[in-house]
Write a protein that holds these residues in place. Structure first.
Motif, mmCIF file in Angstrom:
data_model
loop_
_atom_site.group_PDB
_atom_site.id
_atom_site.type_symbol
_atom_site.label_atom_id
_atom_site.label_comp_id
_atom_site.label_asym_id
_atom_site.label_seq_id
_atom_site.Cartn_x
_atom_site.Cartn_y
_atom_site.Cartn_z
ATOM 1 N N SER A 145 10.079 -5.189 -13.991
ATOM 2 C CA SER A 145 9.306 -4.107 -13.380
ATOM 3 C C SER A 145 8.963 -4.355 -11.914
ATOM 4 N N GLY A 146 9.475 -5.437 -11.339
ATOM 5 C CA GLY A 146 9.162 -5.748 -9.949
ATOM 6 C C GLY A 146 9.597 -4.664 -8.986
ATOM 7 N N GLY A 147 10.745 -4.042 -9.248
ATOM 8 C CA GLY A 147 11.208 -2.966 -8.381
ATOM 9 C C GLY A 147 10.225 -1.811 -8.347
ATOM 10 N N MET A 148 9.688 -1.473 -9.505
ATOM 11 C CA MET A 148 8.719 -0.382 -9.571
ATOM 12 C C MET A 148 7.408 -0.767 -8.901
ATOM 13 N N MET A 149 6.927 -1.991 -9.154
ATOM 14 C CA MET A 149 5.652 -2.432 -8.590
ATOM 15 C C MET A 149 5.679 -2.417 -7.062
ATOM 16 N N LEU A 150 6.680 -3.051 -6.476
ATOM 17 C CA LEU A 150 6.744 -3.146 -5.019
ATOM 18 C C LEU A 150 7.233 -1.845 -4.390
ATOM 19 N N GLY A 151 8.096 -1.123 -5.103
ATOM 20 C CA GLY A 151 8.560 0.158 -4.579
ATOM 21 C C GLY A 151 7.426 1.153 -4.448
ATOM 22 N N ASN A 152 6.600 1.282 -5.496
ATOM 23 C CA ASN A 152 5.446 2.175 -5.427
ATOM 24 C C ASN A 152 4.490 1.766 -4.320
ATOM 25 N N MET A 153 4.275 0.465 -4.179
ATOM 26 C CA MET A 153 3.342 -0.002 -3.152
ATOM 27 C C MET A 153 3.853 0.360 -1.759
ATOM 28 N N GLY A 154 5.128 0.106 -1.494
ATOM 29 C CA GLY A 154 5.684 0.444 -0.185
ATOM 30 C C GLY A 154 5.607 1.931 0.105
ATOM 31 N N GLU A 155 5.880 2.740 -0.907
ATOM 32 C CA GLU A 155 5.835 4.195 -0.718
ATOM 33 C C GLU A 155 4.425 4.673 -0.397
ATOM 34 N N LYS A 156 3.431 4.165 -1.130
ATOM 35 C CA LYS A 156 2.052 4.607 -0.908
ATOM 36 C C LYS A 156 1.508 4.113 0.440
ATOM 37 N N ILE A 157 1.949 2.942 0.877
ATOM 38 C CA ILE A 157 1.520 2.455 2.192
ATOM 39 C C ILE A 157 2.012 3.399 3.284
ATOM 40 N N LEU A 158 3.271 3.784 3.209
ATOM 41 C CA LEU A 158 3.812 4.683 4.223
ATOM 42 C C LEU A 158 3.202 6.076 4.118
ATOM 43 N N GLN A 159 2.964 6.557 2.895
ATOM 44 C CA GLN A 159 2.350 7.874 2.740
ATOM 45 C C GLN A 159 0.947 7.907 3.345
ATOM 46 N N SER A 160 0.235 6.801 3.276
ATOM 47 C CA SER A 160 -1.122 6.765 3.820
ATOM 48 C C SER A 160 -1.132 6.945 5.332
ATOM 49 N N THR A 161 -0.016 6.679 5.990
ATOM 50 C CA THR A 161 0.076 6.836 7.437
ATOM 51 C C THR A 161 0.616 8.205 7.824
ATOM 52 N N GLY A 162 0.965 9.021 6.839
ATOM 53 C CA GLY A 162 1.519 10.343 7.112
ATOM 54 C C GLY A 162 3.029 10.407 7.038
ATOM 55 N N ASN A 163 3.689 9.279 6.743
ATOM 56 C CA ASN A 163 5.153 9.247 6.643
ATOM 57 C C ASN A 163 5.556 9.561 5.196
ATOM 58 N N MET A 164 6.103 10.757 4.990
ATOM 59 C CA MET A 164 6.478 11.172 3.637
ATOM 60 C C MET A 164 7.987 11.140 3.415
ATOM 61 N N VAL A 205 15.797 0.115 -14.505
ATOM 62 C CA VAL A 205 15.281 -0.939 -13.626
ATOM 63 C C VAL A 205 16.192 -1.151 -12.417
ATOM 64 N N PHE A 206 17.510 -0.909 -12.574
ATOM 65 C CA PHE A 206 18.416 -1.050 -11.436
ATOM 66 C C PHE A 206 18.090 -0.006 -10.379
ATOM 67 N N GLY A 207 17.820 1.226 -10.804
ATOM 68 C CA GLY A 207 17.428 2.268 -9.857
ATOM 69 C C GLY A 207 16.130 1.921 -9.148
ATOM 70 N N GLN A 208 15.168 1.375 -9.891
ATOM 71 C CA GLN A 208 13.890 0.995 -9.289
ATOM 72 C C GLN A 208 14.071 -0.107 -8.246
ATOM 73 N N ILE A 209 14.926 -1.074 -8.546
ATOM 74 C CA ILE A 209 15.155 -2.175 -7.609
ATOM 75 C C ILE A 209 15.804 -1.662 -6.329
ATOM 76 N N CYS A 210 16.776 -0.771 -6.465
ATOM 77 C CA CYS A 210 17.440 -0.217 -5.279
ATOM 78 C C CYS A 210 16.457 0.545 -4.403
ATOM 79 N N GLY A 211 15.572 1.361 -5.035
ATOM 80 C CA GLY A 211 14.557 2.080 -4.268
ATOM 81 C C GLY A 211 13.600 1.136 -3.577
ATOM 82 N N MET A 212 13.233 0.055 -4.259
ATOM 83 C CA MET A 212 12.308 -0.923 -3.689
ATOM 84 C C MET A 212 12.920 -1.619 -2.475
#
Length: 463
Positions: A145-164, A205-212
């Motif tokens: 689940s590492g891809g999902m954990m870090l992928g979600n975190m990276g996405e939310k960090i960028l969204q918080s700055t207005g980058n969607m 999980v492969f898709g999640q890792i690629c997104g991450m």
């Protein structure tokens, strides 16, 4: 990111700003819903027992997702509020802390996946084949689940700055890869071996890792409104506390969904029906849970675009813009869920048919019990639209506990007892528990909002 772009959440006209920030997230969430449904369609085609197994694994998988999303929501809320208040140092600390917390969450679910997958599935079935399928699927999606954990975190960090845009591309990449590899690995097409349920989990999980990988490269390689740096970094207990002031309620909110699904499955399992009939209801509810994501995922995407705007303007003490963002988003959410209601009322048989398997008897049973279920549950959509937006508002201004209370009411305190009592009349009547729960939660949400408006929001500058 330039200062002008960074401050667009406080200056740009609201409707274009809201659409510009929400549409990419809404689109990416629709793609997420698509691959969730496609995954189940392929699994159902492989075996109706495989669909039952994946449906039973879903609650624990949702708990894993809740830690990923909930922690990231806490980071997102804190960064947006600190940027609005021009506290860039703490915004940077929140982003760096968020990445570390993502890795710690992965380690936690690696242990859970190794030790508890089989025990969890065995709580709901005695069928050896369902148990085998469910354990295989769940152990893979939790341990990797590492891809999902870090992928979600990276996405939310960028969204918080207005980058969607970059978060949208990350989710799109992961979803498309999952959709492509699902049939290849499940059925063994071309050079790939037939892996069945294991193939579905590996594709996920492969898709999640690629997104991450995509989001992390962009997060670290490009300049943004926040900077992540581990050199000489020491985690601050206060920053972690501020993150989880919103993050813990968000995790609980997400996890409650898994308890709700497990609870409904348990109510069905102990009902006075045959095992075959119970499997039919479980499959129908599992199909509904996948189908409703087409309706709710765009609304959740809308909240992803709305929450940073509300949080930024709350931090900037701009009450007028904060309210404007909430009002416009609530109208859009209501429109989306009304459209979903109409589809569920008019064409339930057609959308359920996508989950058909090679077992004609199982298909007929799922359609028989699934059509009334979809029509009854969708009555709750009208009330859910406003409930979801109130929850997003509460999270954005740091009142995550309010959102948590609403979720507890909707999915535990009201829903499950009502479902249990109604199931004594009939499993078909049980579905009325969903609109009853949404109406109850919306009433409490209005009380919370009026309280905030009379106290915290009253202190903001009306501009």
């Amino acid at each position: 990111m330039s200062e002008l772009t960074q401050n667009k959440m406080g200056t740009k006209p609201m409707l274009p700003l809201l659409l510009g920030m929400s549409l990419p997230a809404m689109f990416s969430m629709l793609i997420q819903a698509l691959y969730n449904v496609v995954d189940s369609i392929f699994v159902a085609s492989y075996s109706p027992l495989a669909l039952t197994a994946v449906s039973l694994a879903a609650p624990m998988q949702m708990v894993c997702i809740s830690f990923a999303v909930g922690t990231a929501v806490g980071v997102n809320s804190l960064i947006a509020r600190r940027l609005g208040a021009k506290n860039f140092k703490e915004a940077n600390a929140a982003a760096t802390t968020g990445v570390i917390l993502g890795m710690l969450n992965w380690a936690l679910f690696l242990v859970v996946g190794l030790l508890l997958s089989g025990a969890f599935i065995s709580m709901f079935t005695s069928d050896s084949q369902v148990l085998e399928y469910g354990t295989q699927y769940l152990s893979i999606v939790l341990c990797v689940s590492g891809g999902m954990m870090l992928g979600n975190m990276g996405e939310k960090i960028l969204q918080s700055t207005g980058n969607m845009i970059l978060p949208m591309l990350s989710q799109l990449l992961g979803a498309v890869i999952n959709i492509i590899f699902d049939p290849l690995l499940i059925f063994g097409i071309g050079p790939f071996p037939e892996m069945g349920v294991v193939g579905a989990a590996v594709a996920t999980v492969f898709g999640q890792i690629c997104g991450m990988v995509f989001i992390m490269i962009n997060l670290f390689a490009k300049k943004h409104a926040v900077k992540i740096s581990f050199k000489g970094f020491r985690m601050s207990g206060q920053v972690v506390k501020n993150i989880y002031a919103v993050g813990v309620p968000a995790i609980i909110m997400q996890s409650i969904g898994s308890v709700m699904v497990s609870g409904i499955n348990a109510i069905i399992s102990i009902a006075d029906v045959t095992r075959i009939t119970a499997n039919g209801y479980i499959n129908a509810f599992g199909a509904y849970f996948k189908l409703q994501s087409f309706v709710f995922m765009p609304v959740f995407g809308l909240t992803q675009g709305t929450s940073p705007i509300i949080g930024y303007n709350y931090g900037a003490r701009n009450k007028k813009r904060m309210y404007a963002a909430f009002r416009i988003a609530a109208v859009i959410a209501f429109s989306i869920l009304t459209a979903g209601f109409l589809v569920f009322q008019i064409a339930p048989e057609w959308i359920l048919s996508f989950f058909a398997s090679g077992d004609a008897e199982a298909n007929a049973l799922m359609l028989e019990v699934g059509k009334p279920a979809l029509r009854i549950i969708s009555l709750s959509f009208f009330f859910a639209a406003f409930g979801i937006m109130f929850s997003a508002l509460f999270q954005a201004v740091g009142k995550g506990v309010y959102s948590m209370i609403l979720s507890v009411l909707r999915q535990l305190v009201v829903l499950l007892p009502a479902a249990f009592l109604l199931s004594k009349l009939s499993l078909d009547v049980m579905w009325y528990a969903f609109p009853i729960a949404e109406i109850s939660a919306l009433g409490i949400a209005l009380i919370f909002f009026l309280r905030l408006r009379s106290h915290e929001f009253r202190m903001l500058d009306a501009q």
